[in-house]
Motif scaffolding. Structure first.
Motif, mmCIF file in Angstrom:
data_model
loop_
_atom_site.group_PDB
_atom_site.id
_atom_site.type_symbol
_atom_site.label_atom_id
_atom_site.label_comp_id
_atom_site.label_asym_id
_atom_site.label_seq_id
_atom_site.Cartn_x
_atom_site.Cartn_y
_atom_site.Cartn_z
ATOM 1 N N VAL A 110 0.857 -1.185 0.000
ATOM 2 C CA VAL A 110 0.000 0.000 0.000
ATOM 3 C C VAL A 110 0.897 1.240 0.000
ATOM 4 O O VAL A 110 1.850 1.342 0.766
ATOM 5 C CB VAL A 110 -0.941 0.000 1.219
ATOM 6 N N GLY A 111 0.585 2.190 -0.866
ATOM 7 C CA GLY A 111 1.428 3.359 -1.051
ATOM 8 C C GLY A 111 2.391 3.206 -2.216
ATOM 9 O O GLY A 111 3.028 4.175 -2.631
ATOM 10 N N GLN A 112 2.489 1.983 -2.751
ATOM 11 C CA GLN A 112 3.357 1.721 -3.905
ATOM 12 C C GLN A 112 2.524 1.235 -5.091
ATOM 13 O O GLN A 112 2.981 0.445 -5.918
ATOM 14 C CB GLN A 112 4.407 0.668 -3.537
ATOM 15 N N HIS A 113 1.304 1.776 -5.170
ATOM 16 C CA HIS A 113 0.376 1.287 -6.186
ATOM 17 C C HIS A 113 0.838 1.593 -7.607
ATOM 18 O O HIS A 113 0.477 0.881 -8.540
ATOM 19 C CB HIS A 113 -1.017 1.876 -5.950
ATOM 20 N N ASP A 114 1.641 2.646 -7.782
ATOM 21 C CA ASP A 114 2.097 2.984 -9.128
ATOM 22 C C ASP A 114 2.976 1.884 -9.740
ATOM 23 O O ASP A 114 3.018 1.731 -10.958
ATOM 24 C CB ASP A 114 2.867 4.305 -9.117
ATOM 25 N N SER A 115 3.684 1.141 -8.879
ATOM 26 C CA SER A 115 4.572 0.088 -9.377
ATOM 27 C C SER A 115 4.013 -1.311 -9.158
ATOM 28 O O SER A 115 4.566 -2.284 -9.681
ATOM 29 C CB SER A 115 5.941 0.183 -8.686
ATOM 30 N N TYR A 116 2.913 -1.431 -8.419
ATOM 31 C CA TYR A 116 2.454 -2.760 -8.004
ATOM 32 C C TYR A 116 2.008 -3.614 -9.182
ATOM 33 O O TYR A 116 2.370 -4.795 -9.287
ATOM 34 C CB TYR A 116 1.324 -2.649 -6.986
ATOM 35 N N GLN A 117 1.202 -3.041 -10.075
ATOM 36 C CA GLN A 117 0.707 -3.863 -11.181
ATOM 37 C C GLN A 117 1.851 -4.455 -11.989
ATOM 38 O O GLN A 117 1.843 -5.650 -12.328
ATOM 39 C CB GLN A 117 -0.190 -3.045 -12.104
ATOM 40 N N ALA A 118 2.860 -3.646 -12.282
ATOM 41 C CA ALA A 118 3.978 -4.134 -13.091
ATOM 42 C C ALA A 118 4.745 -5.223 -12.355
ATOM 43 O O ALA A 118 5.126 -6.243 -12.950
ATOM 44 C CB ALA A 118 4.906 -2.977 -13.444
ATOM 45 N N GLU A 166 -9.432 0.150 7.824
ATOM 46 C CA GLU A 166 -9.316 1.600 7.978
ATOM 47 C C GLU A 166 -7.890 1.980 8.309
ATOM 48 O O GLU A 166 -7.377 1.610 9.362
ATOM 49 C CB GLU A 166 -10.262 2.093 9.083
ATOM 50 N N GLN A 167 -7.234 2.717 7.389
ATOM 51 C CA GLN A 167 -5.857 3.084 7.689
ATOM 52 C C GLN A 167 -5.472 4.456 7.149
ATOM 53 O O GLN A 167 -5.653 5.456 7.824
ATOM 54 C CB GLN A 167 -4.871 2.019 7.198
ATOM 55 N N ASN A 168 -4.959 4.529 5.924
ATOM 56 C CA ASN A 168 -4.291 5.749 5.480
ATOM 57 C C ASN A 168 -4.861 6.357 4.208
ATOM 58 O O ASN A 168 -4.288 7.294 3.660
ATOM 59 C CB ASN A 168 -2.795 5.482 5.272
ATOM 60 N N GLY A 169 -5.983 5.844 3.701
ATOM 61 C CA GLY A 169 -6.590 6.394 2.506
ATOM 62 C C GLY A 169 -6.004 5.912 1.203
ATOM 63 O O GLY A 169 -6.453 6.325 0.122
ATOM 64 N N LEU A 170 -5.011 5.026 1.239
ATOM 65 C CA LEU A 170 -4.331 4.581 0.031
ATOM 66 C C LEU A 170 -4.704 3.164 -0.398
ATOM 67 O O LEU A 170 -4.205 2.674 -1.412
ATOM 68 C CB LEU A 170 -2.808 4.664 0.230
ATOM 69 N N TRP A 171 -5.575 2.517 0.364
ATOM 70 C CA TRP A 171 -5.927 1.143 0.024
ATOM 71 C C TRP A 171 -6.714 1.032 -1.286
ATOM 72 O O TRP A 171 -6.532 0.055 -2.039
ATOM 73 C CB TRP A 171 -6.682 0.496 1.180
ATOM 74 N N PRO A 172 -7.592 1.982 -1.644
ATOM 75 C CA PRO A 172 -8.295 1.837 -2.930
ATOM 76 C C PRO A 172 -7.358 1.789 -4.124
ATOM 77 O O PRO A 172 -7.607 1.046 -5.090
ATOM 78 C CB PRO A 172 -9.195 3.086 -2.975
ATOM 79 N N GLN A 173 -6.279 2.570 -4.082
ATOM 80 C CA GLN A 173 -5.351 2.578 -5.213
ATOM 81 C C GLN A 173 -4.645 1.240 -5.372
ATOM 82 O O GLN A 173 -4.382 0.792 -6.500
ATOM 83 C CB GLN A 173 -4.327 3.699 -5.038
ATOM 84 N N LEU A 174 -4.312 0.586 -4.253
ATOM 85 C CA LEU A 174 -3.679 -0.729 -4.355
ATOM 86 C C LEU A 174 -4.677 -1.748 -4.909
ATOM 87 O O LEU A 174 -4.332 -2.583 -5.744
ATOM 88 C CB LEU A 174 -3.141 -1.159 -2.984
#
Length: 641
Positions: free
Chosen positions: A442-450, A479-487
């Motif tokens: 979480v927080g590294q969603h920009d690179s996760y898919q690749a 419930e945490q930091n608002g970044l889970w949807p992007q992951l």
């Protein structure tokens, strides 16, 4: 001259294993260079054989011909010596991998006691891969295949076990699960360096840095272990007084006939004790005359968490808080010859279990007493008694745990877990993979898919068995930091890779616990994907509604779905929860939504001209939209495309 026997098989090949049906299965190991290796399979309608010759380095691989589904079979491998594997079944084998929600045990799920008691599936076998990191690919691994019975089920991967149970029930075949999981780990640790290069151009620089700083790690590890010791002493129950020893429970003449029977290795929880605490275990050891007065080696496997071990009333070994990761350390204690008698001897072990599962963790073959040529297995019947019960420590205590320095958090470094835990499994015959991981990225969603896609391609390529199905879990609501949807979105985009499927769990998480206890539905949803995608059960509904397209007409946005037959709300409410709309300004507002056939109509007074819609776009959103099969709609947004 007598030749030394050197035949060795990969540690995957053990009693009770499951081989993949409908194919020839590779079996490999080492022996003398140029040694002929022969496999004989007993239990088939006719005797099955295969052979090969070891290469100049002693390495060999042969292929066991395809066997009828079922069993049991006996596999006999002969070379410079002989190895025999008993009770081998043929069915479907899946690797279950990922982080803590895959590692999470059956003993911690909802209705755990009943689930353990109901684990009566001897045709389901699970092998746990030891947690190991490595800078280069390991060539071997030691596992123990365990049957799904009340004796061992509490320690199984819950998602893996419930998945296997559904596949076993629906397909009526034996199922093997190889559990290669490690809590708190990132996706890049599980792919090889070669596989990562396509997704991470700088991976070689990162690996070079790790190699260059290797000499600093011992001091950093020691400092960190001291910090962990201080934290454990401050936050966890302490072992304050050895009451059992004072009561004579270590003594040879202690009357333990009223104690409870238990077959070790096993956890206390599998024996019906829900809480943590301090527990004593005793058994007699009958030794031959020639062992009297000679040192004796006691091997007890891993004990969770700490132990005091006694022989004929005297302390002969202790593993305490001073030992890093002591719950994983295989106990080996030397009993001085002055304590060793011919005939009856007594082993007593005091186990302090302050968190999670506790007891003798095995493997069974590691429990043995050795003296010269004498070897006595210690797995099997013991007696046990409670010295003191300790209430369960809440998971929230881990929020105060000192974070590990990056230099020693090696299990999160690129390729570290592939090298240590995945590489030695190749090319064991498989049906496919199941995966539950993502929280640590979480927080590294920009690179996760690749990176995730690179892992899938990497594993498939190494097994060389075609497009092996790869089913994974989208991370649950928390419930945490608002970044889970992007992951979650990055996970959804990974579905572009062929022969993949995603189990949505946005409705069965726990907003306050990153480890939700409902693992039964997680395993079931993964199994639905496999039943439809791998086993061809086209009549079943395998997934919940997913976005097909959005049609905007004035102030209304109409959502069209895939897999929307029987679209409804889970709670029977008229309003569908979880939708938001945005206009040209890109600001989202809560929206009203209602079901219309197999579509959902969404409006918001604050957005008279909607351009974008999103659903379940929060760490732990309130949602209630499901299809007729009760499977939840998947989160989405349209403003990122």
């Amino acid at each position: 001259m007598m030749l030394v026997a050197v035949l060795s098989l990969s540690g995957l090949f053990q009693d009770h294993m499951v081989l993949q049906r409908d194919r020839a299965n590779p079996i490999w190991g080492t022996d003398r260079p140029r040694q002929t290796i022969t496999l004989t399979v007993e239990g088939a309608p006719q005797v099955v054989t295969a052979s090969t010759v070891a290469d100049e380095h002693g390495r060999w691989t042969l292929h066991c011909p395809s066997l009828p589904t079922g069993g049991p079979y006996r596999l006999r491998v002969s070379g410079s010596s002989e190895r025999v594997m008993e009770d081998v079944l043929v069915g479907d084998v899946w690797i279950a991998s990922g982080q803590s929600n895959m590692q999470f045990p059956v003993g911690g799920v909802i209705d755990a006691g009943q689930e353990v008691r109901d684990a009566q599936f001897p045709a389901i076998r699970i092998a746990k891969v030891p947690q190991r990191t490595a800078m280069t690919p390991a060539t071997d691994v030691q596992v123990e295949w365990k049957l799904a019975t009340p004796k061992d089920a509490a320690g199984f991967t819950a998602v893996g076990y419930f998945f296997a149970r559904e596949i076993h029930r629906s397909q009526r075949v034996p199922v093997g699960v190889i559990d290669a999981s490690w809590g708190g780990t990132r996706v890049e640790a599980w792919a090889s360096a070669t596989g990562l290069r396509s997704a991470w151009p700088g991976v070689d620089v990162e690996l070079a840095h790790l190699a260059a700083t290797a000499s600093e790690v011992p001091k950093i590890q020691a400092d960190y272990h001291q910090a962990i010791q201080r934290w454990v002493m401050a936050e966890f129950p302490r072992d304050t007084e050895n009451v059992g020893f004072a009561r004579g429970w270590a003594a040879p003449d202690c009357d333990d006939r009223a104690w409870t029977n238990i077959d070790l290795p096993a956890t206390i929880q599998s024996a019906g004790h829900a809480d943590n605490g301090i527990f004593w275990f005793r058994r007699e050891l009958d030794l031959p005359v020639e062992s009297a007065g000679r040192d004796l080696l006691l091997e007890l496997g891993a004990i969770d968490d700490r132990d005091h071990t006694y022989f004929n009333g005297e302390l002969v070994g202790h593993t305490g808080i001073e030992t890093p990761n002591g719950h994983e350390v295989l106990r080996r204690y030397t009993v001085p010859g002055r304590l060793v008698r011919a005939g009856r001897n007594v082993i007593a072990v005091r186990v302090f279990d302050h968190y999670g599962l506790g007891g003798f963790m095995g493997p069974a073959r590691a429990l043995v007493a050795r003296s010269g040529d004498f070897n006595q297995p210690l797995a099997g019947p013991w007696r046990w008694q409670v010295e003191r019960t300790i209430p369960k420590v809440p998971d929230s205590v881990f929020a105060t745990c000192p974070p590990p320095p990056p230099e020693i958090n090696f299990q999160n470094q690129p390729a570290a877990l592939f090298n240590g835990m995945i590489a030695p499994l190749v090319p064991f015959g498989l049906r496919g993979f199941i995966w539950y991981q993502g929280e640590s990225n979480v927080g590294q969603h920009d690179s996760y898919q690749a990176r995730f896609t690179a892992l899938i391609r990497d594993w498939r390529g190494r097994w060389g068995q075609g497009q092996l199905p790869f089913y994974f879990v989208q991370i649950a609501n928390f419930e945490q930091n608002g970044l889970w949807p992007q992951l979650r979105e990055a996970q959804t985009r990974t579905l572009a890779e062929p022969a993949t499927g995603m189990a949505v769990t946005i409705d069965i998480g726990d907003p306050r616990d990153i480890h939700p206890r409902n693992k039964q539905d997680v395993g079931r949803r993964l199994a639905l994907l496999a039943r439809a995608g791998t086993y061809g059960e086209t009549e079943i509904v395998a997934a919940g509604p997913t976005l097909a397209r959005v049609e905007i007409d004035g102030a209304e946005a109409r959502i069209h779905w895939n897999s929307a037959r029987g679209l409804r709300t889970r709670d029977g409410a008229t309003e569908v929860l979880g939708f938001e709309l945005a206009g040209a300004d890109g600001k989202f507002h809560r929206a009203a939504a209602r079901i219309n056939g197999e579509t959902v109509i969404v409006t918001a007074a604050a957005v008279p001209a909607p351009q974008h819609v999103r659903y379940a776009w929060a760490d732990s959103p309130a949602t209630n939209l499901v299809n007729g099969a009760g499977l939840p709609a998947a989160p989405f947004r349209t403003d990122a495309y």
